[in-house]
Structures are given as structure tokens and as C-alpha cells.
Motif scaffolding. Sequence first.
Motif, PDB file in Angstrom:
ATOM      1  N   THR A   1       3.164  -0.979  16.523  1.00 39.55           N
ATOM      2  CA  THR A   1       4.237  -0.382  15.718  1.00 39.55           C
ATOM      3  C   THR A   1       4.358   1.109  15.929  1.00 39.55           C
ATOM      4  OG1 THR A   1       2.775   0.041  13.826  1.00 39.55           O
ATOM      5  CG2 THR A   1       3.816  -2.142  13.952  1.00 39.55           C
ATOM      6  N   GLY A   2       3.292   1.751  16.438  1.00 38.53           N
ATOM      7  CA  GLY A   2       3.303   3.196  16.605  1.00 38.53           C
ATOM      8  C   GLY A   2       3.047   3.956  15.323  1.00 38.53           C
ATOM      9  N   GLN A   3       2.757   3.220  14.230  1.00 33.94           N
ATOM     10  CA  GLN A   3       2.518   3.859  12.937  1.00 33.94           C
ATOM     11  C   GLN A   3       1.027   4.070  12.706  1.00 33.94           C
ATOM     12  OE1 GLN A   3       5.169   4.798  10.880  1.00 33.94           O
ATOM     13  NE2 GLN A   3       6.299   4.202  12.726  1.00 33.94           N
ATOM     14  N   LEU A   4       0.707   5.157  11.969  1.00 37.03           N
ATOM     15  CA  LEU A   4      -0.676   5.389  11.575  1.00 37.03           C
ATOM     16  C   LEU A   4      -1.006   4.495  10.382  1.00 37.03           C
ATOM     17  CD1 LEU A   4      -0.929   9.281  11.822  1.00 37.03           C
ATOM     18  CD2 LEU A   4      -1.756   7.589  13.442  1.00 37.03           C
ATOM     19  N   GLU A   5      -2.202   3.881  10.430  1.00 33.18           N
ATOM     20  CA  GLU A   5      -2.607   2.975   9.362  1.00 33.18           C
ATOM     21  C   GLU A   5      -3.957   3.417   8.809  1.00 33.18           C
ATOM     22  OE1 GLU A   5      -2.731  -0.859  11.143  1.00 33.18           O
ATOM     23  OE2 GLU A   5      -0.547  -1.123  11.103  1.00 33.18           O
ATOM     24  N   PRO A   6      -4.170   3.258   7.488  1.00 32.00           N
ATOM     25  CA  PRO A   6      -5.460   3.628   6.900  1.00 32.00           C
ATOM     26  C   PRO A   6      -6.548   2.646   7.321  1.00 32.00           C
ATOM     27  CG  PRO A   6      -4.083   2.567   5.253  1.00 32.00           C
ATOM     28  CD  PRO A   6      -3.223   2.754   6.479  1.00 32.00           C
ATOM     29  N   LEU A   7      -7.746   3.175   7.530  1.00 32.19           N
ATOM     30  CA  LEU A   7      -8.873   2.314   7.873  1.00 32.19           C
ATOM     31  C   LEU A   7      -9.388   1.557   6.660  1.00 32.19           C
ATOM     32  CD1 LEU A   7     -10.994   4.511  10.300  1.00 32.19           C
ATOM     33  CD2 LEU A   7      -9.936   2.334  10.826  1.00 32.19           C
ATOM     34  N   LEU A   8      -9.378   2.194   5.503  1.00 35.78           N
ATOM     35  CA  LEU A   8      -9.960   1.580   4.308  1.00 35.78           C
ATOM     36  C   LEU A   8      -8.967   1.585   3.154  1.00 35.78           C
ATOM     37  CD1 LEU A   8     -13.526   3.169   4.335  1.00 35.78           C
ATOM     38  CD2 LEU A   8     -12.989   0.782   4.720  1.00 35.78           C
ATOM     39  N   SER A   9      -9.066   0.557   2.325  1.00 34.32           N
ATOM     40  CA  SER A   9      -8.261   0.543   1.104  1.00 34.32           C
ATOM     41  C   SER A   9      -8.974   1.375   0.042  1.00 34.32           C
ATOM     42  CB  SER A   9      -8.089  -0.897   0.614  1.00 34.32           C
ATOM     43  OG  SER A   9      -9.348  -1.434   0.247  1.00 34.32           O
ATOM     44  N   ARG A  10      -8.378   1.469  -1.105  1.00 38.40           N
ATOM     45  CA  ARG A  10      -8.945   2.295  -2.173  1.00 38.40           C
ATOM     46  C   ARG A  10      -9.877   1.470  -3.059  1.00 38.40           C
ATOM     47  NH1 ARG A  10      -5.852   7.035  -2.678  1.00 38.40           N
ATOM     48  NH2 ARG A  10      -4.030   7.028  -1.327  1.00 38.40           N
ATOM     49  N   PHE A  11     -10.943   2.111  -3.506  1.00 36.20           N
ATOM     50  CA  PHE A  11     -11.888   1.465  -4.396  1.00 36.20           C
ATOM     51  C   PHE A  11     -11.811   2.134  -5.772  1.00 36.20           C
ATOM     52  CE2 PHE A  11     -15.374  -0.197  -1.298  1.00 36.20           C
ATOM     53  CZ  PHE A  11     -14.435  -1.028  -0.722  1.00 36.20           C
ATOM     54  N   THR A  12     -12.069   1.347  -6.823  1.00 34.24           N
ATOM     55  CA  THR A  12     -12.220   1.941  -8.143  1.00 34.24           C
ATOM     56  C   THR A  12     -13.596   2.598  -8.225  1.00 34.24           C
ATOM     57  OG1 THR A  12     -13.205  -0.039  -9.093  1.00 34.24           O
ATOM     58  CG2 THR A  12     -10.797   0.104  -9.151  1.00 34.24           C
ATOM     59  N   GLU A  13     -13.815   3.401  -9.264  1.00 35.14           N
ATOM     60  CA  GLU A  13     -15.119   4.045  -9.423  1.00 35.14           C
ATOM     61  C   GLU A  13     -16.211   2.994  -9.581  1.00 35.14           C
ATOM     62  OE1 GLU A  13     -15.167   6.918 -12.508  1.00 35.14           O
ATOM     63  OE2 GLU A  13     -13.599   8.159 -11.613  1.00 35.14           O
TER      64      GLU A  13
ATOM     65  N   ALA B   1     -10.059  -4.523  -6.651  1.00 40.39           N
ATOM     66  CA  ALA B   1      -9.168  -4.477  -7.809  1.00 40.39           C
ATOM     67  C   ALA B   1      -7.770  -4.017  -7.419  1.00 40.39           C
ATOM     68  CB  ALA B   1      -9.760  -3.553  -8.874  1.00 40.39           C
ATOM     69  N   SER B   2      -7.676  -2.999  -6.556  1.00 45.09           N
ATOM     70  CA  SER B   2      -6.360  -2.496  -6.160  1.00 45.09           C
ATOM     71  C   SER B   2      -5.604  -3.536  -5.346  1.00 45.09           C
ATOM     72  CB  SER B   2      -6.505  -1.196  -5.360  1.00 45.09           C
ATOM     73  OG  SER B   2      -7.197  -1.422  -4.152  1.00 45.09           O
ATOM     74  N   GLU B   3      -6.321  -4.294  -4.527  1.00 45.32           N
ATOM     75  CA  GLU B   3      -5.667  -5.344  -3.745  1.00 45.32           C
ATOM     76  C   GLU B   3      -5.159  -6.464  -4.633  1.00 45.32           C
ATOM     77  OE1 GLU B   3      -7.925  -5.056   0.592  1.00 45.32           O
ATOM     78  OE2 GLU B   3      -8.827  -6.223  -1.026  1.00 45.32           O
ATOM     79  N   LYS B   4      -5.886  -6.751  -5.697  1.00 48.39           N
ATOM     80  CA  LYS B   4      -5.421  -7.776  -6.633  1.00 48.39           C
ATOM     81  C   LYS B   4      -4.145  -7.331  -7.334  1.00 48.39           C
ATOM     82  CE  LYS B   4     -10.060  -9.613  -7.492  1.00 48.39           C
ATOM     83  NZ  LYS B   4     -11.189  -9.677  -8.439  1.00 48.39           N
ATOM     84  N   GLU B   5      -4.055  -6.028  -7.621  1.00 47.58           N
ATOM     85  CA  GLU B   5      -2.880  -5.501  -8.312  1.00 47.58           C
ATOM     86  C   GLU B   5      -1.661  -5.433  -7.394  1.00 47.58           C
ATOM     87  OE1 GLU B   5      -3.804  -1.738  -9.986  1.00 47.58           O
ATOM     88  OE2 GLU B   5      -5.280  -2.517 -11.396  1.00 47.58           O
ATOM     89  N   THR B   6      -1.890  -5.044  -6.154  1.00 47.02           N
ATOM     90  CA  THR B   6      -0.760  -4.762  -5.254  1.00 47.02           C
ATOM     91  C   THR B   6      -0.549  -5.806  -4.173  1.00 47.02           C
ATOM     92  OG1 THR B   6      -2.164  -3.491  -3.723  1.00 47.02           O
ATOM     93  CG2 THR B   6      -1.184  -2.293  -5.583  1.00 47.02           C
ATOM     94  N   GLY B   7      -1.476  -6.776  -4.084  1.00 46.35           N
ATOM     95  CA  GLY B   7      -1.397  -7.734  -2.981  1.00 46.35           C
ATOM     96  C   GLY B   7      -1.777  -7.123  -1.653  1.00 46.35           C
ATOM     97  N   GLY B   8      -2.560  -6.050  -1.708  1.00 46.08           N
ATOM     98  CA  GLY B   8      -2.903  -5.310  -0.493  1.00 46.08           C
ATOM     99  C   GLY B   8      -3.816  -6.064   0.459  1.00 46.08           C
ATOM    100  N   ALA B   9      -4.473  -7.126  -0.026  1.00 46.72           N
ATOM    101  CA  ALA B   9      -5.363  -7.876   0.859  1.00 46.72           C
ATOM    102  C   ALA B   9      -4.604  -8.479   2.027  1.00 46.72           C
ATOM    103  CB  ALA B   9      -6.077  -8.979   0.076  1.00 46.72           C
ATOM    104  N   ALA B  10      -3.303  -8.734   1.812  1.00 48.01           N
ATOM    105  CA  ALA B  10      -2.484  -9.315   2.891  1.00 48.01           C
ATOM    106  C   ALA B  10      -2.308  -8.343   4.045  1.00 48.01           C
ATOM    107  CB  ALA B  10      -1.124  -9.726   2.341  1.00 48.01           C
ATOM    108  N   GLN B  11      -2.587  -7.041   3.819  1.00 47.86           N
ATOM    109  CA  GLN B  11      -2.448  -6.049   4.881  1.00 47.86           C
ATOM    110  C   GLN B  11      -3.666  -6.024   5.804  1.00 47.86           C
ATOM    111  OE1 GLN B  11       0.503  -4.479   5.161  1.00 47.86           O
ATOM    112  NE2 GLN B  11       1.048  -5.747   3.391  1.00 47.86           N
ATOM    113  N   ARG B  12      -4.747  -6.628   5.367  1.00 50.58           N
ATOM    114  CA  ARG B  12      -5.930  -6.679   6.215  1.00 50.58           C
ATOM    115  C   ARG B  12      -5.685  -7.632   7.390  1.00 50.58           C
ATOM    116  NH1 ARG B  12     -11.163  -7.991   2.700  1.00 50.58           N
ATOM    117  NH2 ARG B  12     -10.497  -7.110   0.721  1.00 50.58           N
TER     118      ARG B  12
END
Length: 615
Positions: free
Chosen positions: A352-364, A180-191
Motif C-alpha cells: 500500500t505504501g503506507q506506514l503502519e504501526p508495529l504495536l497496538s496500544r495497551f492499557t496500563e 482491551a483496545s482491540e475489543k473496543e475498536t475491532g483492531g485485532a482484525a488489523q493484525r
Amino acid sequence: MASGARPLMVRAACSLRFPRCLRSAAAAARQEQPGETAPPPPPERGSARGGTGPRGAPRVPPLPPAVRFGDAREAFRSKRSAELVRALAVLGLCTVEPLVARSRQLMNLSQKLLGQQLFEKLMKMTFYGQFVAGEDQEAIKPLIQRNRAFGVGSVLDYSVEEDLMPEEAERKEMESCTSASEKETGGAAQREKQYRAHREFGDRRDKVISARTYFYADETKCDQHMDTFLRCIEASGSSSEDSFSAIKLTALGRPQFLLQFSEVLMKWRRFFHQMAAEQGKAGLAVVETKLEVKKLQETLANLGIATKAESQHWFTGEDLGMSGTMDLLDWNSLIDSRTKLSKLLLIPNMKTGQLEPLLSRFTEEEDLQMKRMLQRMDVLATRALELGVRLMVDAEQTYFQPAISRLTLEMQRKFNMEKAVIFNTFQCYLKEAYDNVTMDVELSRREGWHFGAKLVRGAYMEQEQARAAQVGYEDLLNPTYEETSEMYKRCLDYVLEEIKYSQKVSMMVASHNEDTVKFVLCRMAELGIHPSEKKVYFGQLLGMCDQITFPLGQAGYPVYKYVPYGPVNKVLPYLSRRALENRGFMKRAKRERQLLWSELKRRLITGSLFCNPSH
């Protein structure tokens, strides 16, 4: 971000916040029950097995029975003459390219022209009768009993498949593989590209002919799939003592979790190998690659992931790095329900030398959906254990498989403490197949549980290669059939060697290739592994390669047929796939048809054409 969303902690995926059903076995193994002692360490590879005979002389294993694959009479003793005629006709039709390519359309047309009743009779006389055992659990009992009389067991498979149009399959796949969060923010493109859903490959049935495909609809549908698997487990338990049943994890939950968790596991593994390269350990076998803990702590501190004090606390709390080194198994154990360290969710992007999250956020709601998937797995494994049925978890696409393998591993840690109940599937067309097998065997050895594996070549080759080329990521498969065959033999040989020295290893060889089966029989003889030990099993599909299955069974080797069943009009997708699979197989394998002709002519000449099968 949707309301109520929160980070999906490492505890919420693999052993990540597992329900009690899938708690880490490393912890379970350390918690001795009152009155029990810790299990003895497993024998070293290469130590003697089997004890001694009189006066301490080594025990000589009995010679394995001979198997005659070229004996048509022995191969088809279980078959009525009418079944031989049907097999010749059906397998011959499977070599006719235009017919097979349009098999589904022709079946639909026949259904309309003949009507349901006549169509069903025609199918039962031909393709359905060849590849499907019957409509329900009662109807298949005679075939199961007859096969058992000739030494062949059964793996029951309710083969009803959802008949979706490609557009509907694509829509379901895209919706179920994005949070759901990826649909809202387009975060799937970060995978990473490999672990995203791609519409052009949304229909996972495309270019796949030897494996069933499930598409997520809702939680109710997943519960229905679980009930179907339960019925198969129960039917398997009542049909014989040493039975198997098979399940697919994409049938039990939302595939989004498998995609994202697979990406986590692969990034975590890649990070380990990157640090190994920095320590000059590149190129070593995966089980031999060890990181020096002090250098690792320095690297983590320099990258801003953890101070030396923090990382020391992680390792001490997990009893890791006590020898001054840690391997990939130790590293993987940090992704565990006992480790609730949010910083482990960040790894550096070396480019890039940047820290990246392993997992995206899930709704309850998504978090609950994931928990339900794990609970369904636990229900099935518990029931299988109660009924004495071995449960094989089928392999799937590479973008799901890391998660499927890890979840299966967690089930093995719980349910395989006394015997091999849960079997993981290893696809030998993968470049990392040998590493995957050796790592799991080593972990089972360390923790004292029984290793169970099904080894296959792989069912998704054409689709996987097309997806990697078109989407643009590294192809994880061996480039040629010959290289896959070499990998298959390498993995088989490793597990057979392990079986020689350990009573806690079992393997199913699922292959229609006679040369592969002969290779296994030869190695079993060389290693002194007798079929009566029931540590090596063989498996083929119903209606295919009886000249392999039945000679094995009559010689005393544990061998099984995958036995599909279901109503005629609901198994048409399955029958279409069997026709497509046999199209390529039968062009290469004239031997089966030659043996069928030979046996028919023998019966005609000897006047036994209408005799009943006998053993």
C-alpha cells in the motif's frame, strides 16, 4: 481506546523496557566492572581447540566409549522383570487404535466403575507406572536415585494439567489473546492472520499430543504456575548436580503479548529482507546478508521513516554501521531498551505504501501484566542460577515462538555469562530453523556469552499445518518428515562444529529416534568431542526408548529422562497424551518390544527372573 491507554513502545516488549533482569547483554558486555577486563574475543570458527600435548604436538582427544543399542541386557539392566512385563503390556496396548483413541473416556469410565482407590491401583500397575514417576517429590526420589546409578539424570516435570472442556479452552484463548483496545475498536482484525486468535483453533490442545498446554485465567494463576516451576527447579537442584528443569512462557503471562510481540519481530525481520532485496542481497545466507548503511539511510528517508540525520544518530548511538554495513543482528538490536525512538514503531507496507504501526496500544493494566511476565521469568532464572540448575525454555506454536525466542535470548544474555544456564529450544520442522540457530550462535559469539540449545523436531506439526491451510497464510513448516530430518541433522551438525571450536556452546539432543542419536554420536567421534566434556546432552521421556537412554548413560554420555510426577487423578490428561503419542511411535518402533521380549526370555532361561537390577 481504554482510559489511560498509551502506545506500547518498543521498550516495553522484548528488551523493550525490560526490568533489570533482562537488560540487553550488549550493553552489559560493554560495561566493564572495576578491576575486570573485557573478555577475549571468541576463537574463529575453524581455529584449533584443546591446546597441545608434549613439545607442542596437537593433543589427541580420547576415543569416545562404544554404545550398544542392540544389547537387551545392557538396555534393561536397571529394570525389574515386573517392569519389563508392564512395559510390554502398556506399549502393546498403545498400538490398539480403538483403545488409544478413546483412552480418556475409558479412564473416566474405569474411575467411576472401580472407585478412586481401585482405579489408582490399576493405573499404577499400568499406564501411570510406565509414564509417571510418582505422586510428589518424595515419592519420585527412589526412581531418580536408581536412574542416577545407571548414569541417567532427570528433568523433573510436574505434569498436572487443567482439564478444560474444548468450549472453555476456546473462550479463555479468545479473551486472553485480544487487548482491551482491540475489543473496543475491532483492531485485532488489523493484525496479520497468523498473529490473530482464531476461535476454531482456540483449543491449542487439539492435534497436539506431545506438549502440555496452558490457558490464561488471571495473574494469580500465573503466579501459581511460577511457584510450581520453582518447586521443580528446587527439587532438581537437590536431586543431582548436573540437573535440568523446563518451563513454558505461556504459563507465565497473558499470551496476547507473545502474539503481538511475535508479529513485531517478524515484520521487523521481513522489512530487513525487503531492503536487502532492494540492495540486490536476496538469496544470501542470513548471517551473510549485510545492508549498506548509506543506501539504508536513503531508503528510510524516502519512505518517510527517518531523515538521514536521525538514522545516523540511531546507528551512532548503538555503535552500528561503523563498517559501512549492518546485518540482521545489528538491525534487531535497534529493538532494544536503549532505543526509545517512536518512529521505529512504524514500518511501510510495501503493497500500500503506507506506514503502519508495529504495536497496538495497551492499557496500563495490560502493561503491568506484561511486566509481571518478565519478572516471573527473572525469578525462575535467578533461582536456577543459584541452585546450579539448567533451565530449558520450551518451544511453542509459531505465532508465539518469535517472542518466546527473543525473551529467552534476553535471559541468556544476562544469565549465561559464565556458563550455559538458560537453554532455548529450536524446532527443526521450521523452514527457518537453521537461520535461527546460526543467528543466535553468532550473537553469543559476538557478545561473549554461553550458547545453550535444545534441538527437537517439533511438537505442533499437525495443528500448525491445519491452521495455516484453513486461516490462509504461508505454512512455515517443512512439508515432509524427510525434510525435517535433514534440517534437524543440518542444525545438529552446525552446533557440533561450533562445540568443537568453542567452550561456550552446549546442546541437548531431545530425540527418541535411534538414527538421530547415532548420527550425533558419529559426528562427536569425528569431531573429537568426548562425552566427558559435558557439552552434548541427550533426552527422552520416562517410559519410552530405554534401549536408547540407558546404553548412553552406561557408556558415560550425559543423558536425561523427563520425569513427570503428580497425583493419579490429576495427570490423566498427560497419560492420555502419552498413549496417543505411543500409538504412532510404537507402530513404527517394534525394536523396543523385541528387545523387551528378548531380555525377559533371557532372564527366564538363566533363572534370573526375580533378581534385583544391578549395575
